[in-house]
Design an enzyme around this catalytic site. Sequence first.
Site, PDB file in Angstrom:
ATOM      1  N   THR A 203       0.851  -1.186   0.000  1.00 24.25           N
ATOM      2  CA  THR A 203       0.000   0.000   0.000  1.00 24.25           C
ATOM      3  C   THR A 203       0.888   1.238   0.000  1.00 24.25           C
ATOM      4  O   THR A 203       2.081   1.137  -0.272  1.00 24.25           O
ATOM      5  CB  THR A 203      -0.988  -0.050   1.188  1.00 24.25           C
ATOM      6  N   ASN A 204       0.325   2.405   0.238  1.00 20.40           N
ATOM      7  CA  ASN A 204       1.121   3.626   0.297  1.00 20.40           C
ATOM      8  C   ASN A 204       0.538   4.541   1.366  1.00 20.40           C
ATOM      9  O   ASN A 204      -0.474   4.223   1.987  1.00 20.40           O
ATOM     10  CB  ASN A 204       1.180   4.299  -1.079  1.00 20.40           C
ATOM     11  N   LEU A 205       1.196   5.687   1.570  1.00 23.19           N
ATOM     12  CA  LEU A 205       0.857   6.523   2.720  1.00 23.19           C
ATOM     13  C   LEU A 205      -0.177   7.599   2.423  1.00 23.19           C
ATOM     14  O   LEU A 205      -0.339   8.531   3.208  1.00 23.19           O
ATOM     15  CB  LEU A 205       2.141   7.157   3.283  1.00 23.19           C
ATOM     16  N   SER A 206      -0.894   7.489   1.306  1.00 22.26           N
ATOM     17  CA  SER A 206      -1.935   8.478   1.022  1.00 22.26           C
ATOM     18  C   SER A 206      -2.913   8.550   2.196  1.00 22.26           C
ATOM     19  O   SER A 206      -3.410   7.534   2.673  1.00 22.26           O
ATOM     20  CB  SER A 206      -2.693   8.078  -0.245  1.00 22.26           C
TER      21      SER A 206
END
Length: 229
Positions: free
Chosen positions: A33-36
């Site tokens: 995933t990512n940190l959005s």
Amino acid sequence: LVAALSPKPLAGRRLLITAGPTFEAIDPVRGITNLSSGKMGFAIARAAREAGAEVTLVAGPVHLPTPRGVTRVDVRSAQQMLDAVMPRAPLHDLFIATAAVADWRPASLSEHKIKKDGKKVAPSFELAENPDILATVARLPEAQRPFCVGFAAESEKLEHHAREKLQRKNIPLIVGNLGPATFGRDDNTLLLVDARHSRPLPEDGHPCDKQTLARALVAEIARRLHSGA
Ligand code: CTP
Ligand code: CA
């Protein structure tokens, strides 16, 4: 009160918006995933609702409250986000893609948790490219296609990359965001890039909070929607 007194430039318009990261499973307990944070997308959904729009928010995994009056559809992966967006897109006047969609997913999903089992070598993964949700909506036939707005979060050469995305995805407007200093932060400035021009938002270039920025962006998009440009 603010909502009650403000003008309603999106009255009678329907907005579909994506927000947050996506999560691409590796096995039942792990993923990419990512940190959005999803904050900008949620702020835009709220601002659009205040501006009179009927809003459908397709959200990746984030812990944010649903803005009042907004219909929310929760998804996890990019494919699920695409599946939520495509049947709804032709029913909307406007599509805003703020989601930080994972560009790749593990090519295969392990049914069970991958165990160390005394293995000497770390596992490696093949990746497969995810569908481009914004580009897919932008390819709908004109009669079914909402007015499409994309976001571009870049770490350098913001205008250059934003314009490249505008052309590659064949959309009328990209909203640029120079990070990573700004990612997840509450204060920000944006860069509006269309086929001919680019300009900062707010116009004076001073960072302002995401809800103020979202209202200014919604007003700007409403103007473009009315003028069809
Ligand atoms: N986007 C999307 N689906 C994807 C990737 C991106 O809908 N699979 C949308 C984003 O929501 C954003 C815009 O496309 O509105 C630009 O996303 P970005 O990640 O900046 O562009 P990419 O085309 O993925 O290029 P890159 O990550 O290599 O810069
Ligand atoms: Ca990307």
